[in-house]
Design an enzyme around this catalytic site. Structure first.
Site, mmCIF file in Angstrom:
data_model
loop_
_atom_site.group_PDB
_atom_site.id
_atom_site.type_symbol
_atom_site.label_atom_id
_atom_site.label_comp_id
_atom_site.label_asym_id
_atom_site.label_seq_id
_atom_site.Cartn_x
_atom_site.Cartn_y
_atom_site.Cartn_z
ATOM 1 N N ASP A 36 -15.948 27.196 4.613
ATOM 2 C CA ASP A 36 -17.006 27.986 4.017
ATOM 3 C C ASP A 36 -16.651 29.460 4.245
ATOM 4 O O ASP A 36 -15.927 29.793 5.179
ATOM 5 C CB ASP A 36 -18.323 27.623 4.718
ATOM 6 C CG ASP A 36 -19.470 28.525 4.321
ATOM 7 O OD1 ASP A 36 -19.683 28.705 3.119
ATOM 8 O OD2 ASP A 36 -20.150 29.038 5.237
ATOM 9 N N ASP A 38 -18.972 32.554 4.136
ATOM 10 C CA ASP A 38 -19.882 33.420 4.881
ATOM 11 C C ASP A 38 -20.197 32.863 6.253
ATOM 12 O O ASP A 38 -20.671 31.731 6.375
ATOM 13 C CB ASP A 38 -21.191 33.589 4.102
ATOM 14 C CG ASP A 38 -20.939 34.075 2.685
ATOM 15 O OD1 ASP A 38 -20.034 34.902 2.518
ATOM 16 O OD2 ASP A 38 -21.628 33.614 1.769
ATOM 17 N N GLY A 82 -26.678 29.169 2.725
ATOM 18 C CA GLY A 82 -25.734 28.197 2.178
ATOM 19 C C GLY A 82 -26.084 27.674 0.797
ATOM 20 O O GLY A 82 -25.265 27.021 0.159
ATOM 21 N N ARG A 85 -27.874 30.962 -4.996
ATOM 22 C CA ARG A 85 -28.852 32.049 -4.899
ATOM 23 C C ARG A 85 -30.254 31.694 -5.417
ATOM 24 O O ARG A 85 -31.246 31.877 -4.721
ATOM 25 C CB ARG A 85 -28.300 33.256 -5.662
ATOM 26 C CG ARG A 85 -29.007 34.546 -5.364
ATOM 27 C CD ARG A 85 -28.440 35.656 -6.237
ATOM 28 N NE ARG A 85 -26.978 35.691 -6.128
ATOM 29 C CZ ARG A 85 -26.180 36.110 -7.103
ATOM 30 N NH1 ARG A 85 -26.671 36.507 -8.259
ATOM 31 N NH2 ARG A 85 -24.878 36.122 -6.935
ATOM 32 N N SER A 160 -21.398 31.678 -3.177
ATOM 33 C CA SER A 160 -21.496 33.051 -3.653
ATOM 34 C C SER A 160 -20.663 33.289 -4.907
ATOM 35 O O SER A 160 -19.514 32.864 -5.010
ATOM 36 C CB SER A 160 -21.028 33.995 -2.545
ATOM 37 O OG SER A 160 -21.035 35.322 -3.032
ATOM 38 N N ASN A 162 -19.869 36.218 -5.493
ATOM 39 C CA ASN A 162 -19.107 37.387 -5.063
ATOM 40 C C ASN A 162 -17.905 37.005 -4.208
ATOM 41 O O ASN A 162 -17.243 37.870 -3.652
ATOM 42 C CB ASN A 162 -19.991 38.321 -4.238
ATOM 43 C CG ASN A 162 -21.156 38.861 -5.049
ATOM 44 O OD1 ASN A 162 -20.961 39.352 -6.156
ATOM 45 N ND2 ASN A 162 -22.355 38.753 -4.518
ATOM 46 N N ASP A 218 -20.976 26.741 8.759
ATOM 47 C CA ASP A 218 -21.925 27.294 9.731
ATOM 48 C C ASP A 218 -23.374 27.052 9.319
ATOM 49 O O ASP A 218 -24.281 27.416 10.058
ATOM 50 C CB ASP A 218 -21.697 28.797 9.921
ATOM 51 C CG ASP A 218 -22.085 29.597 8.690
ATOM 52 O OD1 ASP A 218 -21.883 29.097 7.564
ATOM 53 O OD2 ASP A 218 -22.610 30.710 8.846
HETATM 54 MG MG LIG Z 1 -21.897 29.967 5.636
#
Ligand SMILES: [Mg+2]
Length: 267
Positions: A36, A38, A82, A85, A160, A162, A218
């Site tokens: 992952d 982020d 996670g 959006r 994301s 981004n 995470d």
């Molecule tokens: Mg994450």
């Protein structure tokens, strides 16, 4: 870079790795690692959380009724972290008993719809990364180099849209053999976490099976996805503690930093 390792300990699944001997990953057993973005590779999780909080608090304040502001430790993890959006927007609004029209992804950031609020959050997020840059977890970068040196393939997944921009900003794009992010998922119609499909698609692109790939996550939605996808190993990354929330939702084991892991030489 090549690291040689003395230990090949296999702790019981369901345990965290704090102050344990390094856990050794064998490239003979696993072909690929899928991470992952982020909170695992970059510290954008904190930036996302800040952008979500700013957006929702402004929005809640603009309403006539009074609402509890967004709490990053509880609300953010439970309803938003996670997820794609707009799902995150909807899920948090539901938690406050607010129902808004979905709108459309083209809605401007000041439209009072699920998509409009999501777009406002994205606008705030991009403002912050362009102003402050992207913070990278160096322990993860070292681990990725070691995995590649030992003939393991590497994938990055993210909800994301981004993702590519974040990796480019951090100069990490070349470290990955595949990327299944918000843009790719939309193009291919892949559902977001907690469904396992982003990880399954990454494994497929890396020419391996889930049982021969390791997932690093995470977020609760992410470890659930890894578990449901029946990946060989689901490693929860709990940099700031809170291992239980990951172990209780599908992580086989947890680490706080990647230097708790070793990769053995391929035979
Ligand atoms: Mg994450």
């Amino acid at each position: 870079m090549r690291i040689l390792f003395a230990h090949d300990l296999r702790p019981t699944k369901g345990e965290s790795m704090i102050s344990a001997e390094p856990f050794t990953i064998s490239p003979d057993q696993y072909d690929a690692v899928i991470l992952d973005l982020d909170g695992v590779i970059t510290r954008t999780a904190a930036v996302h959380a800040r952008a979500w909080k700013e957006m929702f608090d402004e929005y809640l304040e603009s309403r006539e009724e009074s609402y509890e502001p967004l709490d990053i430790r509880s609300d953010y993890r439970k309803y938003i972290d996670g997820k794609p959006r707009y799902d995150g927007v909807q899920s948090f609004l539901e938690s406050r008993g607010i129902s808004l029209p979905y709108g459309s992804p083209e809605d401007s950031p000041d439209t009072e719809t699920v998509c409009g609020l999501g777009n406002r959050k994205n606008e705030l997020f991009r403002e912050i990364i362009h102003r402050d840059g992207v913070e990278v977890f160096e322990d993860t970068v070292v681990f990725l180099h070691t995995a590649r040196d030992n003939h393991m393939k590497t994938g990055v997944i993210s909800s994301s849209k981004n993702c590519r921009e974040i990796l480019e900003t951090a100069d990490l794009l070349q470290l990955f053999d595949t990327r299944i992010d918000g843009v790719v998922s939309k193009e291919r119609g892949i559902p977001g976490k907690p469904e396992p499909d982003v990880f399954l698609e990454a494994a497929r692109e890396l020419d391996t099976t889930p049982s021969r790939a390791i997932v690093f996550e995470d977020a609760i939605a992410g470890v659930q996805a890894g578990k449901d996808g029946e990946f060989g190993l689901v490693i929860g990354v709990a940099r700031e503690g809170g291992e239980d929330r990951l172990l209780n939702n599908g992580a086989d084991l947890t680490i706080r930093k990647f230097d708790e892991l070793k990769i053995s030489e391929k035979e």
